[in-house]
Scaffold this active site. Sequence first.
Site, PDB file in Angstrom:
ATOM      1  N   GLU A  61       0.859  -1.193   0.000  1.00  0.00           N
ATOM      2  CA  GLU A  61       0.000   0.000   0.000  1.00  0.00           C
ATOM      3  C   GLU A  61       0.888   1.233   0.000  1.00  0.00           C
ATOM      4  OE1 GLU A  61      -3.367   0.254   2.599  1.00  0.00           O
ATOM      5  OE2 GLU A  61      -3.728   2.339   2.061  1.00  0.00           O
ATOM      6  N   ASP A 113       9.927   7.685   0.264  1.00  0.00           N
ATOM      7  CA  ASP A 113       9.119   7.983  -0.921  1.00  0.00           C
ATOM      8  C   ASP A 113       8.879   6.690  -1.711  1.00  0.00           C
ATOM      9  OD1 ASP A 113       8.095   8.920  -3.342  1.00  0.00           O
ATOM     10  OD2 ASP A 113       9.984   9.832  -3.974  1.00  0.00           O
ATOM     11  N   ASP A 135      -2.375  12.073  -2.802  1.00  0.00           N
ATOM     12  CA  ASP A 135      -2.431  13.535  -2.800  1.00  0.00           C
ATOM     13  C   ASP A 135      -2.687  14.026  -4.237  1.00  0.00           C
ATOM     14  OD1 ASP A 135      -1.907  13.788  -0.069  1.00  0.00           O
ATOM     15  OD2 ASP A 135       0.249  13.609  -0.397  1.00  0.00           O
ATOM     16  N   LYS A 139      -2.508  22.165  -8.061  1.00  0.00           N
ATOM     17  CA  LYS A 139      -1.915  23.237  -8.868  1.00  0.00           C
ATOM     18  C   LYS A 139      -1.115  22.645 -10.033  1.00  0.00           C
ATOM     19  CE  LYS A 139      -1.591  26.528  -5.140  1.00  0.00           C
ATOM     20  NZ  LYS A 139      -0.823  26.954  -4.011  1.00  0.00           N
ATOM     21  N   ASP A 171     -11.083  11.094  -4.911  1.00  0.00           N
ATOM     22  CA  ASP A 171     -12.315  11.892  -4.827  1.00  0.00           C
ATOM     23  C   ASP A 171     -12.102  13.236  -5.523  1.00  0.00           C
ATOM     24  OD1 ASP A 171     -10.410  12.783  -2.948  1.00  0.00           O
ATOM     25  OD2 ASP A 171     -11.963  13.869  -1.843  1.00  0.00           O
ATOM     26  N   THR A 208     -11.228   3.671   3.635  1.00  0.00           N
ATOM     27  CA  THR A 208     -10.051   4.371   4.153  1.00  0.00           C
ATOM     28  C   THR A 208     -10.539   5.615   4.888  1.00  0.00           C
ATOM     29  OG1 THR A 208      -9.466   6.021   2.497  1.00  0.00           O
ATOM     30  CG2 THR A 208      -8.897   3.740   1.972  1.00  0.00           C
ATOM     31  N   TYR A 210      -9.482   8.713   4.596  1.00  0.00           N
ATOM     32  CA  TYR A 210      -9.641   9.854   3.711  1.00  0.00           C
ATOM     33  C   TYR A 210     -10.952   9.744   2.920  1.00  0.00           C
ATOM     34  CZ  TYR A 210      -8.239  13.792   0.932  1.00  0.00           C
ATOM     35  OH  TYR A 210      -8.201  15.030   0.356  1.00  0.00           O
ATOM     36  N   GLU A 211     -11.270   8.510   2.513  1.00  0.00           N
ATOM     37  CA  GLU A 211     -12.520   8.265   1.790  1.00  0.00           C
ATOM     38  C   GLU A 211     -13.722   8.634   2.664  1.00  0.00           C
ATOM     39  OE1 GLU A 211     -13.687   4.195   1.875  1.00  0.00           O
ATOM     40  OE2 GLU A 211     -14.285   4.263  -0.206  1.00  0.00           O
TER      41      GLU A 211
END
Length: 229
Positions: A61, A113, A135, A139, A171, A208, A210-211
Amino acid sequence: MTERKNKREAPLGNYYGRRHDRPLKDEEEKLLTELLPTLQVTEENLDVWLNNDSGKHTVCEIGFGGGEHLYAHACANPDKHYLGIEPFISGTVKLLQNIAMHNPGNMVLCQTDAKLMLTKMPAGCLDEVYILFADPWPKKRHHKRRIINHFTLNELYRVLKPGGEIRIATDHPGFLMWVEEHLVWAEERRLFTVQYKASERPHTWPPTRYEQKALSKGDTCHYFLLQRL
Ligand SMILES: C[S@@+](CC[C@H](N)C(=O)[O-])C[C@H]1O[C@@H](n2cnc3c(N)ncnc32)[C@H](O)[C@@H]1O
Protein backbone atom coordinates in the site's frame (compact mmCIF):
# COMPACT_ATOMS: atom_id res chain seq x y z
CA MET A 1 18.58 9.20 19.86
CA THR A 2 20.92 9.30 16.89
CA GLU A 3 19.62 5.99 15.60
CA ARG A 4 16.02 7.16 15.89
CA LYS A 5 16.85 10.37 14.05
CA ASN A 6 18.50 8.42 11.25
CA LYS A 7 15.53 6.13 10.84
CA ARG A 8 13.18 9.10 10.65
CA GLU A 9 15.42 10.61 8.05
CA ALA A 10 14.95 7.77 5.59
CA PRO A 11 15.54 8.96 2.00
CA LEU A 12 12.55 10.96 0.87
CA GLY A 13 13.19 11.01 -2.88
CA ASN A 14 10.54 13.27 -4.37
CA TYR A 15 8.13 13.16 -1.43
CA TYR A 16 6.68 16.65 -0.93
CA GLY A 17 3.96 15.95 1.65
CA ARG A 18 4.10 16.85 5.33
CA ARG A 19 5.86 14.54 7.76
CA HIS A 20 4.17 15.63 11.02
CA ASP A 21 0.84 17.21 11.89
CA ARG A 22 1.70 17.93 15.54
CA PRO A 23 4.45 17.33 18.11
CA LEU A 24 4.63 13.72 19.30
CA LYS A 25 3.78 12.65 22.83
CA ASP A 26 6.30 10.58 24.80
CA GLU A 27 4.42 7.32 24.26
CA GLU A 28 4.28 8.02 20.52
CA GLU A 29 8.04 8.66 20.44
CA LYS A 30 8.43 5.32 22.21
CA LEU A 31 6.45 3.52 19.48
CA LEU A 32 8.78 5.04 16.89
CA THR A 33 11.96 4.10 18.74
CA GLU A 34 10.93 0.67 20.05
CA LEU A 35 8.18 -0.85 17.89
CA LEU A 36 8.87 0.67 14.48
CA PRO A 37 12.43 -0.75 14.14
CA THR A 38 11.00 -4.29 14.54
CA LEU A 39 8.74 -3.71 11.52
CA GLN A 40 10.85 -1.39 9.43
CA VAL A 41 11.97 -2.06 5.91
CA THR A 42 14.48 0.26 4.25
CA GLU A 43 16.24 0.45 0.90
CA GLU A 44 18.93 -1.83 2.38
CA ASN A 45 16.77 -4.73 3.61
CA LEU A 46 13.79 -4.47 1.25
CA ASP A 47 15.26 -7.00 -1.13
CA VAL A 48 15.82 -9.51 1.67
CA TRP A 49 12.26 -9.13 2.94
CA LEU A 50 10.81 -9.58 -0.54
CA ASN A 51 13.04 -12.58 -1.32
CA ASN A 52 12.42 -14.22 2.04
CA ASP A 53 8.76 -14.05 1.32
CA SER A 54 8.97 -15.31 -2.24
CA GLY A 55 6.00 -17.50 -3.04
CA LYS A 56 3.82 -15.57 -0.60
CA HIS A 57 1.10 -13.26 -1.76
CA THR A 58 2.63 -9.80 -1.27
CA VAL A 59 0.67 -6.56 -1.20
CA CYS A 60 2.05 -3.00 -1.10
CA GLU A 61 0.00 0.00 0.00
CA ILE A 62 1.46 3.32 -1.15
CA GLY A 63 0.56 6.29 1.08
CA PHE A 64 -1.31 4.39 3.81
CA GLY A 65 -2.05 7.58 5.79
CA GLY A 66 -3.15 6.46 9.28
CA GLY A 67 -2.89 2.82 8.17
CA GLU A 68 -6.47 1.79 9.02
CA HIS A 69 -6.99 0.22 5.61
CA LEU A 70 -3.65 -1.61 5.62
CA TYR A 71 -4.25 -2.85 9.16
CA ALA A 72 -7.74 -4.14 8.30
CA HIS A 73 -6.30 -6.10 5.36
CA ALA A 74 -3.41 -7.54 7.38
CA CYS A 75 -5.72 -8.69 10.18
CA ALA A 76 -8.23 -10.21 7.75
CA ASN A 77 -5.63 -12.01 5.61
CA PRO A 78 -2.99 -13.63 7.84
CA ASP A 79 -1.69 -15.70 4.90
CA LYS A 80 -0.74 -12.57 2.90
CA HIS A 81 2.19 -10.21 3.45
CA TYR A 82 1.80 -6.44 3.56
CA LEU A 83 4.30 -3.68 2.89
CA GLY A 84 3.09 -0.20 3.82
CA ILE A 85 4.94 2.82 2.43
CA GLU A 86 4.26 6.18 4.09
CA PRO A 87 6.70 8.99 4.94
CA PHE A 88 4.07 10.82 7.08
CA ILE A 89 5.33 10.12 10.63
CA SER A 90 2.08 11.05 12.41
CA GLY A 91 0.23 8.51 10.21
CA THR A 92 2.79 5.81 10.95
CA VAL A 93 2.33 6.48 14.68
CA LYS A 94 -1.44 5.90 14.36
CA LEU A 95 -0.81 2.54 12.72
CA LEU A 96 1.79 1.63 15.35
CA GLN A 97 -0.80 2.28 18.08
CA ASN A 98 -3.03 -0.40 16.52
CA ILE A 99 -0.12 -2.80 16.02
CA ALA A 100 0.92 -2.32 19.67
CA MET A 101 -2.52 -3.56 20.75
CA HIS A 102 -2.56 -6.46 18.29
CA ASN A 103 0.24 -7.25 15.86
CA PRO A 104 -1.09 -9.36 12.99
CA GLY A 105 2.56 -10.31 12.30
CA ASN A 106 2.35 -10.04 8.52
CA MET A 107 3.13 -6.37 8.00
CA VAL A 108 6.28 -4.30 7.45
CA LEU A 109 6.54 -0.53 7.11
CA CYS A 110 8.70 1.84 5.13
CA GLN A 111 8.95 5.61 5.56
CA THR A 112 10.60 6.46 2.25
CA ASP A 113 9.12 7.98 -0.92
CA ALA A 114 7.28 5.15 -2.71
CA LYS A 115 8.58 6.31 -6.11
CA LEU A 116 12.11 5.74 -4.85
CA MET A 117 11.29 2.40 -3.20
CA LEU A 118 9.69 1.07 -6.38
CA THR A 119 13.01 1.51 -8.18
CA LYS A 120 14.70 -0.65 -5.48
CA MET A 121 12.28 -3.56 -5.86
CA PRO A 122 13.11 -6.61 -7.96
CA ALA A 123 10.90 -7.37 -10.97
CA GLY A 124 7.76 -9.42 -10.34
CA CYS A 125 7.86 -9.23 -6.54
CA LEU A 126 4.34 -7.92 -5.82
CA ASP A 127 0.87 -9.37 -6.30
CA GLU A 128 -1.11 -6.23 -5.53
CA VAL A 129 -0.56 -2.49 -5.06
CA TYR A 130 -3.04 -0.08 -3.45
CA ILE A 131 -2.87 3.67 -4.14
CA LEU A 132 -5.91 5.09 -2.38
CA PHE A 133 -6.72 8.79 -2.30
CA ALA A 134 -3.23 9.86 -3.28
CA ASP A 135 -2.43 13.54 -2.80
CA PRO A 136 -4.06 15.27 -5.81
CA TRP A 137 -1.59 18.19 -6.03
CA PRO A 138 -4.21 20.40 -7.71
CA LYS A 139 -1.91 23.24 -8.87
CA LYS A 140 -0.60 22.73 -12.39
CA ARG A 141 2.98 23.47 -11.37
CA HIS A 142 2.71 20.63 -8.82
CA HIS A 143 1.32 17.98 -11.19
CA LYS A 144 4.79 16.49 -11.53
CA ARG A 145 4.51 15.50 -7.85
CA ARG A 146 1.52 13.23 -8.47
CA ILE A 147 2.25 9.61 -7.63
CA ILE A 148 0.51 8.33 -10.77
CA ASN A 149 2.65 9.21 -13.78
CA HIS A 150 4.29 7.46 -16.71
CA PHE A 151 7.41 6.63 -14.70
CA THR A 152 5.45 5.07 -11.81
CA LEU A 153 3.17 3.11 -14.14
CA ASN A 154 6.21 1.63 -15.88
CA GLU A 155 7.76 0.78 -12.50
CA LEU A 156 4.49 -0.76 -11.26
CA TYR A 157 4.37 -2.89 -14.39
CA ARG A 158 7.92 -4.05 -13.66
CA VAL A 159 7.43 -4.91 -9.97
CA LEU A 160 4.03 -6.59 -10.33
CA LYS A 161 3.66 -10.24 -11.31
CA PRO A 162 1.76 -10.91 -14.55
CA GLY A 163 -1.93 -10.78 -13.63
CA GLY A 164 -1.10 -8.65 -10.56
CA GLU A 165 -3.51 -5.89 -9.61
CA ILE A 166 -3.52 -2.20 -8.75
CA ARG A 167 -6.31 -0.53 -6.81
CA ILE A 168 -6.67 3.22 -7.23
CA ALA A 169 -9.22 5.54 -5.65
CA THR A 170 -9.70 9.30 -5.70
CA ASP A 171 -12.32 11.89 -4.83
CA HIS A 172 -10.59 14.75 -6.65
CA PRO A 173 -12.10 15.68 -10.08
CA GLY A 174 -8.80 17.03 -11.50
CA PHE A 175 -6.80 14.04 -10.35
CA LEU A 176 -9.56 11.73 -11.65
CA MET A 177 -9.09 13.15 -15.17
CA TRP A 178 -5.32 12.76 -14.80
CA VAL A 179 -5.70 9.12 -13.72
CA GLU A 180 -8.07 8.38 -16.60
CA GLU A 181 -5.65 9.90 -19.13
CA HIS A 182 -2.75 7.92 -17.69
CA LEU A 183 -4.75 4.69 -17.76
CA VAL A 184 -5.50 5.19 -21.47
CA TRP A 185 -1.74 5.62 -21.96
CA ALA A 186 -1.05 2.43 -19.96
CA GLU A 187 -3.67 0.41 -21.85
CA GLU A 188 -2.32 1.58 -25.20
CA ARG A 189 1.13 0.33 -24.18
CA ARG A 190 -0.31 -3.02 -23.04
CA LEU A 191 0.91 -2.47 -19.48
CA PHE A 192 -2.46 -2.83 -17.75
CA THR A 193 -6.14 -3.35 -18.49
CA VAL A 194 -8.80 -1.54 -16.50
CA GLN A 195 -10.99 -4.26 -14.97
CA TYR A 196 -13.24 -2.05 -12.89
CA LYS A 197 -14.07 1.65 -12.95
CA ALA A 198 -17.01 3.02 -10.96
CA SER A 199 -18.06 5.39 -8.21
CA GLU A 200 -18.99 2.50 -5.93
CA ARG A 201 -16.29 0.92 -3.78
CA PRO A 202 -16.09 -2.85 -4.36
CA HIS A 203 -17.40 -4.50 -1.19
CA THR A 204 -14.14 -6.42 -0.65
CA TRP A 205 -12.15 -3.16 -0.26
CA PRO A 206 -12.10 -1.87 3.32
CA PRO A 207 -12.86 1.87 3.65
CA THR A 208 -10.05 4.37 4.15
CA ARG A 209 -10.00 7.34 6.51
CA TYR A 210 -9.64 9.85 3.71
CA GLU A 211 -12.52 8.27 1.79
CA GLN A 212 -14.78 8.55 4.84
CA LYS A 213 -13.93 12.26 5.09
CA ALA A 214 -14.73 12.77 1.39
CA LEU A 215 -18.05 10.90 1.61
CA SER A 216 -19.10 12.80 4.72
CA LYS A 217 -18.61 16.06 2.76
CA GLY A 218 -20.87 14.66 0.02
CA ASP A 219 -18.01 14.18 -2.47
CA THR A 220 -18.07 11.34 -4.99
CA CYS A 221 -15.27 8.80 -4.88
CA HIS A 222 -14.02 6.88 -7.91
CA TYR A 223 -12.44 3.44 -7.86
CA PHE A 224 -10.26 1.64 -10.40
CA LEU A 225 -8.97 -1.90 -10.54
CA LEU A 226 -6.15 -2.53 -13.03
CA GLN A 227 -4.66 -5.82 -14.06
CA ARG A 228 -1.08 -6.13 -15.19
CA LEU A 229 -0.71 -7.77 -18.61
C1 LIG B 1 -4.63 12.03 1.05
S1 LIG B 1 -3.66 10.93 1.98
C2 LIG B 1 -4.57 9.40 1.89
C3 LIG B 1 -4.19 8.42 2.95
C4 LIG B 1 -4.93 7.07 2.91
N1 LIG B 1 -4.57 6.33 1.72
C5 LIG B 1 -6.41 7.24 3.02
O1 LIG B 1 -7.10 7.01 2.01
O2 LIG B 1 -6.90 7.59 4.11
C6 LIG B 1 -2.27 10.60 0.88
C7 LIG B 1 -1.11 9.96 1.59
O3 LIG B 1 -0.10 9.64 0.63
C8 LIG B 1 1.17 9.88 1.23
N2 LIG B 1 2.16 10.09 0.15
C9 LIG B 1 2.28 11.18 -0.64
N3 LIG B 1 3.33 11.05 -1.47
C10 LIG B 1 3.87 9.83 -1.20
C11 LIG B 1 4.99 9.14 -1.71
N4 LIG B 1 5.75 9.67 -2.68
N5 LIG B 1 5.29 7.92 -1.19
C12 LIG B 1 4.50 7.39 -0.21
N6 LIG B 1 3.44 8.01 0.32
C13 LIG B 1 3.13 9.22 -0.16
C14 LIG B 1 0.95 11.13 2.07
O4 LIG B 1 1.92 11.25 3.09
C15 LIG B 1 -0.45 10.90 2.61
O5 LIG B 1 -0.44 10.27 3.87
